[in-house]
Design a protein around this motif. Structure first.
Motif, PDB file in Angstrom:
ATOM      1  N   LEU A 125       0.836  -1.202   0.000  1.00 27.44           N
ATOM      2  CA  LEU A 125       0.000   0.000   0.000  1.00 27.44           C
ATOM      3  C   LEU A 125       0.872   1.253   0.000  1.00 27.44           C
ATOM      4  O   LEU A 125       0.678   2.166  -0.814  1.00 27.44           O
ATOM      5  N   ALA A 126       1.842   1.299   0.908  1.00 23.88           N
ATOM      6  CA  ALA A 126       2.717   2.475   0.999  1.00 23.88           C
ATOM      7  C   ALA A 126       3.524   2.649  -0.285  1.00 23.88           C
ATOM      8  O   ALA A 126       3.720   3.779  -0.757  1.00 23.88           O
ATOM      9  N   THR A 228      -7.373  10.067   0.739  1.00 25.17           N
ATOM     10  CA  THR A 228      -7.736   9.975  -0.680  1.00 25.17           C
ATOM     11  C   THR A 228      -6.719   9.141  -1.445  1.00 25.17           C
ATOM     12  O   THR A 228      -7.081   8.294  -2.279  1.00 25.17           O
ATOM     13  N   ARG A 229      -5.448   9.362  -1.170  1.00 19.47           N
ATOM     14  CA  ARG A 229      -4.398   8.622  -1.867  1.00 19.47           C
ATOM     15  C   ARG A 229      -4.410   7.147  -1.474  1.00 19.47           C
ATOM     16  O   ARG A 229      -4.149   6.279  -2.317  1.00 19.47           O
ATOM     17  N   VAL A 230      -4.731   6.867  -0.215  1.00 16.49           N
ATOM     18  CA  VAL A 230      -4.823   5.471   0.227  1.00 16.49           C
ATOM     19  C   VAL A 230      -6.013   4.784  -0.435  1.00 16.49           C
ATOM     20  O   VAL A 230      -5.920   3.625  -0.858  1.00 16.49           O
ATOM     21  N   ARG A 231      -7.163   5.492  -0.541  1.00 15.02           N
ATOM     22  CA  ARG A 231      -8.335   4.906  -1.211  1.00 15.02           C
ATOM     23  C   ARG A 231      -8.009   4.533  -2.652  1.00 15.02           C
ATOM     24  O   ARG A 231      -8.397   3.466  -3.138  1.00 15.02           O
ATOM     25  N   ALA A 232      -7.304   5.420  -3.344  1.00 14.28           N
ATOM     26  CA  ALA A 232      -6.953   5.147  -4.741  1.00 14.28           C
ATOM     27  C   ALA A 232      -6.017   3.949  -4.844  1.00 14.28           C
ATOM     28  O   ALA A 232      -6.178   3.092  -5.723  1.00 14.28           O
ATOM     29  N   ALA A 233      -5.058   3.865  -3.916  1.00 10.57           N
ATOM     30  CA  ALA A 233      -4.090   2.762  -3.940  1.00 10.57           C
ATOM     31  C   ALA A 233      -4.752   1.426  -3.640  1.00 10.57           C
ATOM     32  O   ALA A 233      -4.469   0.419  -4.291  1.00 10.57           O
ATOM     33  N   SER A 240      -9.253  -4.487   0.601  1.00 13.17           N
ATOM     34  CA  SER A 240     -10.549  -4.237   1.218  1.00 13.17           C
ATOM     35  C   SER A 240     -10.766  -2.752   1.497  1.00 13.17           C
ATOM     36  O   SER A 240      -9.816  -1.988   1.668  1.00 13.17           O
ATOM     37  N   GLU A 241     -12.040  -2.358   1.591  1.00 15.38           N
ATOM     38  CA  GLU A 241     -12.372  -0.980   1.949  1.00 15.38           C
ATOM     39  C   GLU A 241     -11.936  -0.654   3.375  1.00 15.38           C
ATOM     40  O   GLU A 241     -11.890   0.511   3.765  1.00 15.38           O
ATOM     41  N   ARG A 242     -11.672  -1.684   4.173  1.00 14.07           N
ATOM     42  CA  ARG A 242     -11.176  -1.474   5.538  1.00 14.07           C
ATOM     43  C   ARG A 242      -9.730  -0.997   5.545  1.00 14.07           C
ATOM     44  O   ARG A 242      -9.192  -0.642   6.594  1.00 14.07           O
ATOM     45  N   THR A 243      -9.090  -1.027   4.384  1.00 18.24           N
ATOM     46  CA  THR A 243      -7.692  -0.611   4.297  1.00 18.24           C
ATOM     47  C   THR A 243      -7.626   0.908   4.272  1.00 18.24           C
ATOM     48  O   THR A 243      -7.723   1.538   3.222  1.00 18.24           O
ATOM     49  N   THR A 244      -7.471   1.497   5.441  1.00 21.18           N
ATOM     50  CA  THR A 244      -7.422   2.949   5.627  1.00 21.18           C
ATOM     51  C   THR A 244      -6.118   3.299   6.338  1.00 21.18           C
ATOM     52  O   THR A 244      -5.425   2.410   6.847  1.00 21.18           O
ATOM     53  N   PRO A 245      -5.771   4.579   6.416  1.00 25.75           N
ATOM     54  CA  PRO A 245      -4.592   4.939   7.206  1.00 25.75           C
ATOM     55  C   PRO A 245      -4.670   4.422   8.642  1.00 25.75           C
ATOM     56  O   PRO A 245      -3.676   3.982   9.209  1.00 25.75           O
ATOM     57  N   HIS A 246      -5.873   4.447   9.236  1.00 27.19           N
ATOM     58  CA  HIS A 246      -6.008   3.991  10.625  1.00 27.19           C
ATOM     59  C   HIS A 246      -5.828   2.476  10.723  1.00 27.19           C
ATOM     60  O   HIS A 246      -5.412   1.969  11.769  1.00 27.19           O
ATOM     61  N   ALA A 247      -6.123   1.752   9.641  1.00 28.69           N
ATOM     62  CA  ALA A 247      -5.921   0.298   9.653  1.00 28.69           C
ATOM     63  C   ALA A 247      -4.439  -0.038   9.820  1.00 28.69           C
ATOM     64  O   ALA A 247      -4.098  -1.109  10.332  1.00 28.69           O
ATOM     65  N   LEU A 248      -3.554   0.864   9.391  1.00 26.43           N
ATOM     66  CA  LEU A 248      -2.120   0.627   9.567  1.00 26.43           C
ATOM     67  C   LEU A 248      -1.769   0.631  11.056  1.00 26.43           C
ATOM     68  O   LEU A 248      -0.918  -0.137  11.507  1.00 26.43           O
TER      69      LEU A 248
END
Length: 300
Positions: A125-126, A228-233, A240-248
């Motif tokens: 992701l990163a 926004t950049r994480v959503r696009a990646a 999954s949609e659960r993959t957010t900055p906070h999921a890290l």
């Protein structure tokens, strides 16, 4: 000329109290003020009269149930209704003194278990976010921010609140979290190297009181840009949609716990005020083990 003797509206007075005396975050203050404004508007219509501070002492559990019923009519979820009730109680206790708010049970909220992502997914992701930028210093910035969330367990707001005062970096980092609580987190060599590489590339001087992470115009980097950049990646990677900055941050906690980290130590690293907030990750780890078992066991 305005009359300086006219008191501020009650929701504004309360928001000042929350920000100044309770040191709540800007987001919390804004949300709680909006709740107080909605409550006063509802009571004005519900009672058919103006509502002042003294009148708030007459609010009953029935009034609050009627208010929540109206709010639920707008599509409010159980979790959001529970947060709304908590804010209303705080407002009434502030207006009339502790204990002024009527006692009533809030909506039942099923506690969900945070879903972490795997170490490979976190790095992928990163990497994808970094490689999506044509500007080298922006790519270095995004890589540093996301590695900091996963490698040190920071909240996105904590990472973006860092200033140039953290430089030069050492083996640890002092972080200011919720309600101005500070904690010390270790910096893994790859995380430290990523931040140092970004700091060397950023085109603005890194003053001690200036934001560490900058937007493209030189101001503080906005969390919405990172999300926004994480959503696009994650869309490009099929995550999954659960993959957010906070999921890290969730992944940081879960992976440490899976490697035998002590709950108390994890509590300190995450900056949780109570151990109960950290104990949710025991459920995360158990859920992860069950997923592995079902995928790997021949009878799964």
């Amino acid at each position: 000329m305005s009359d300086l003797s006219v008191p501020l509206p009650l929701p504004v007075q309360w928001s000042v109290h929350l920000a100044r005396d309770r040191r709540r975050s800007e987001h919390t203050v804004r949300a709680y003020r909006a709740t107080a404004e909605r409550l006063l508007l509802f009571l004005n219509e519900h009672w058919g009269e103006a509502v002042d501070r003294a009148a708030l002492s007459r609010v009953t559990a029935g009034d609050l149930r009627a208010y929540l019923a109206q709010r639920r009519g707008t599509g409010l979820s159980n979790a959001s209704a529970a947060r709304e009730l908590s804010a209303v109680r705080g407002f009434l206790d502030w207006a009339g003194g502790v204990g002024a708010a009527p006692r009533m049970k809030g909506p039942r909220v099923k506690k969900g278990v945070p879903r972490p992502i795997s170490p490979d997914e976190a790095v992928a992701l990163a990497t994808d976010v970094m490689e999506d930028s044509d500007e080298p210093w922006v790519a270095a910035r995004d890589w540093a921010v996301l590695l900091l969330l996963y490698g040190a367990g920071l909240r996105i707001g904590e990472a973006l609140a860092l200033t140039g005062a953290v430089l030069p970096l050492g083996e640890t980092l002092r972080v200011t979290g919720k309600r101005d609580r500070t904690r010390i987190v270790p910096l893994l060599p790859p995380v430290r190297a990523a931040i140092e590489d970004y700091a060397a590339r950023v085109p603005w001087p890194m003053a001690r009181n200036a934001p560490l992470f900058r937007g493209v115009r030189g101001g503080a980097l906005d969390g919405g840009i990172v999300r926004t950049r994480v959503r696009a990646a994650r869309a490009r990677l099929g995550l999954s949609e659960r993959t957010t900055p906070h999921a890290l941050r969730h992944s940081f906690a879960t992976h440490l716990l899976g490697r035998g980290a002590d709950l108390r130590a994890l509590q300190e690293l995450l900056g949780h005020a109570s151990l109960s907030s950290t104990q949710v990750y025991t459920g995360v780890d158990a859920a992860h083990l069950l997923d592995v078992y079902r995928a790997a066991h021949p009878r799964g």
